[in-house]
Design a protein around this motif. Structure first.
Motif, short mmCIF file in Angstrom:
data_model
loop_
_atom_site.label_atom_id
_atom_site.label_comp_id
_atom_site.label_asym_id
_atom_site.label_seq_id
_atom_site.Cartn_x
_atom_site.Cartn_y
_atom_site.Cartn_z
N TRP A 242 0.82 -1.21 0.00
CA TRP A 242 0.00 0.00 0.00
C TRP A 242 0.85 1.26 0.00
O TRP A 242 0.39 2.32 -0.44
N THR B 84 -4.99 6.28 -1.78
CA THR B 84 -5.71 5.00 -1.83
C THR B 84 -7.18 5.26 -1.55
O THR B 84 -7.54 5.68 -0.45
N ALA C 263 -3.28 0.33 6.73
CA ALA C 263 -3.14 1.02 5.44
C ALA C 263 -2.96 2.52 5.64
O ALA C 263 -2.24 3.18 4.88
#
Length: 284
Positions: free
Chosen positions: A46, A52, A74
């Motif tokens: 990630w 994201t 994340a």
């Protein structure tokens, strides 16, 4: 390889949804390097993505503990959108109680904690409800939801409630007969601004429902209620879907979707471009 934007999806749709592909196309048209990645794929790096964007993680409610842990992990590797604090808040439908306390007209809801064992017949009598809907506090679409008549509460209702409570908190709501004639009105917001709306059948979910949606011209009142809902949320999301149902006294909030709402970008292509532009603003 480095990416400007990662669109997060689930194992059943690793290539992304139809809307994901439209958004990816709009982002690439702006010169972005884009990929789709499955949220619980241990092989995904990630940190390789500047931004994201949670888009079609449609199975997160089946493994809530793993989901919440992944959000936290994340968030320290990439810029997560919507923000992790907002998504954690929105994961549990007890947020409806907070919005109601802040003056939002929500569908009436009784929250039942896992350690409680209230009698559904007593709840129905106290609230004056003729039919009930039971659903989990952590759920998506119609997953785990069941409609029950008064004569079903003592056996089928209590059994279903026990199953729900064995996994966490549950919600008890009245069944709204209006859903048989009027569809839910789903208002989509991008960077705090109204984008478009669509209508869909209530008390159902899955691909078949979203294949039958149609664009809806949201009234000024519906937009005003949706704005009130967003103003009552902890922070302004990059994207949001406010699901309303008509009532004699005005629209009622059914759900505020801040995690992985289908925004039917396929019916409003310009919305994909607006969302792409909003993402670019976060990359500056």
């Amino acid at each position: 390889m480095r990416f400007d934007v990662t669109l997060v999806t689930h194992q059943g749709l690793p290539q992304g949804s139809e809307d994901d592909l439209l958004l990816a196309e709009a982002l690439r048209a702006q010169g972005c390097a884009v990929r789709c990645a499955v949220w619980n794929d241990a092989a995904v790096d990630w940190s390789a993505s500047r931004l994201t964007l949670i888009r079609s993680t449609w199975d997160y409610h089946l493994m809530p503990a793993a989901w919440l842990a992944w959000l936290d992990q994340a968030a320290v590797q990439t810029r997560l959108v919507n923000p992790v604090t907002l998504m954690r808040w929105n994961t549990d439908k007890r947020y409806l109680g907070e919005l109601a306390a802040r003056g939002v007209r929500c569908l009436p809801t009784v929250f039942v904690e896992a350690q409680e064992r209230p009698a559904l017949q007593a709840i129905a009598a106290q609230q004056g409800w003729q039919e009930l809907v039971l659903k989990p506090a952590v759920g998506a679409g119609a997953s785990g939801a069941r409609r029950l008549r008064l004569d079903q509460l003592a056996e089928a209702g209590e059994q279903h409630l026990s199953r729900l409570l064995s996994e966490g908190a549950a919600l008890v709501q009245p069944y709204m007969a209006v859903v048989e004639e009027a569809e839910e009105r789903c208002l989509v917001y991008i960077a705090g601004q109204y984008s478009h709306a669509f209508a869909k059948p209530s008390f159902s979910g899955g691909a078949a429902v979203y294949a039958a949606v149609r664009l809806h011209e949201a009234s000024e009142l519906e937009q005003a209620v949706a704005q009130q809902v967003l103003a009552a949320a902890p922070s302004v999301p990059l994207y949001a879907r406010v699901d309303l149902i008509p009532d004699e006294q005005g629209p009622l909030l059914m759900e505020l979707e801040l995690i992985e709402p289908d925004m039917v970008l396929r019916l409003k292509p310009a919305a994909a471009e607006r969302l792409a532009e909003a993402c670019l603003g976060l990359l500056d």
